[in-house]
Design a protein around this motif. Structure first.
Motif, mmCIF file in Angstrom:
data_model
loop_
_atom_site.group_PDB
_atom_site.id
_atom_site.type_symbol
_atom_site.label_atom_id
_atom_site.label_comp_id
_atom_site.label_asym_id
_atom_site.label_seq_id
_atom_site.Cartn_x
_atom_site.Cartn_y
_atom_site.Cartn_z
ATOM 1 N N PRO A 94 44.873 40.904 46.810
ATOM 2 C CA PRO A 94 46.245 40.945 46.281
ATOM 3 C C PRO A 94 46.724 42.373 46.097
ATOM 4 O O PRO A 94 45.951 43.244 45.722
ATOM 5 N N ARG A 96 47.960 45.750 44.881
ATOM 6 C CA ARG A 96 47.958 46.582 43.672
ATOM 7 C C ARG A 96 47.633 45.808 42.405
ATOM 8 O O ARG A 96 48.345 45.830 41.429
ATOM 9 N N SER A 97 46.552 45.068 42.465
ATOM 10 C CA SER A 97 46.067 44.379 41.275
ATOM 11 C C SER A 97 44.995 45.244 40.641
ATOM 12 O O SER A 97 44.628 46.291 41.168
#
Length: 246
Positions: A94, A96-97
């Motif tokens: 995902p 920029r998690s």
């Protein structure tokens, strides 16, 4: 007395900032890439004639970003550069998690390997606590002091264990297995450039994620742990292979 105060005031006004003398030996990092366009300015690393790896925080746009290879002083043309437009950008999902901060950049045309432009090998192992590594990028190496891109800077950092990193990281940093930390008090642990590159034993091992050492010199900086992403990188290179190879 007034004259003395004026002289002192003028001296202070003209005082130079702290000296930042961590300039790399010119062209000693032929895999370092300067990504720029619009308001964008950050580092990446050449891993193949078509491919660059960088941090997710380097907000690259395929319609406006140029990758400059063979750079040292980004303010002048040195005759060693190759300026190539970006064709595609693939972010690790995902996006920029707390778990990932990694992007791959495909060039619109392949890099030409020269004395000044060379790829760097991907990791064949993970970095170990106590190991000495080398970080390079365009920016300030002095905590809490901004510097515009000019010469490529180099610092030497020790890898630190995960627990030390956890103990010193700000609360906003959520630890993940995709992280590795390097730098500590009384060492060089700040290079304020998004995507600055960490190399250990001649191989790519990290990309700047959280530059904690640039906010507090006692803190290690967090890097993306590239040894955890070899399979993903290989899969992206295979899936997004250029359709017309020269």
């Amino acid at each position: 007395m007034k004259l003395l105060l004026l002289v002192v005031a003028l001296g202070l006004a003209g005082a130079s900032p702290l000296k930042d003398d961590k300039v790399c030996q010119p062209h000693s990092r032929p895999w370092q890439v300067y990504l720029h366009g619009g308001e964008l300015s950050c580092s990446g690393v050449l891993i193949d004639k078509w491919w660059i790896v960088t941090s997710f925080l380097c907000a690259i746009r395929s319609d406006s970003t140029i990758a400059s290879l063979g750079e040292h002083d980004v303010t002048v043309e040195e005759g060693t550069e190759q300026h190539i437009h970006v064709a595609d950008v693939i972010h690790h999902s995902p996006y920029r998690s707390p778990l990932h901060s990694l992007s791959m950049v495909r060039l619109a045309s392949p890099a030409r390997f020269t004395e000044y432009v060379q790829p760097i090998p991907l990791p064949n192992r993970c970095p170990q606590p106590g190991e000495t590594c080398y970080v390079s990028g365009w920016g300030s190496t002095i905590p809490n002091q901004y510097a515009p891109p000019h010469y490529l800077k180099c610092i030497t950092v020790p890898v630190v264990d995960d627990q030390t990193c956890l103990n010193t990281s700000p609360d906003t940093v959520i630890w993940s297995p995709g992280m590795v930390c390097a730098g500590q008090a009384n060492t060089d642990n700040c290079l304020d450039d998004i995507g600055s590159v960490m190399v250990c034993d001649g191989r790519l091992q990290g990309l700047d994620w959280f530059a904690n050492g640039c906010m507090n010199p006692a803190y290690p900086t967090v890097y993306t742990k590239l040894c955890e992403y070899n399979d993903w990188i290989s899969n992206v290179m295979a899936e997004y292979r250029p359709t017309a190879l020269p």
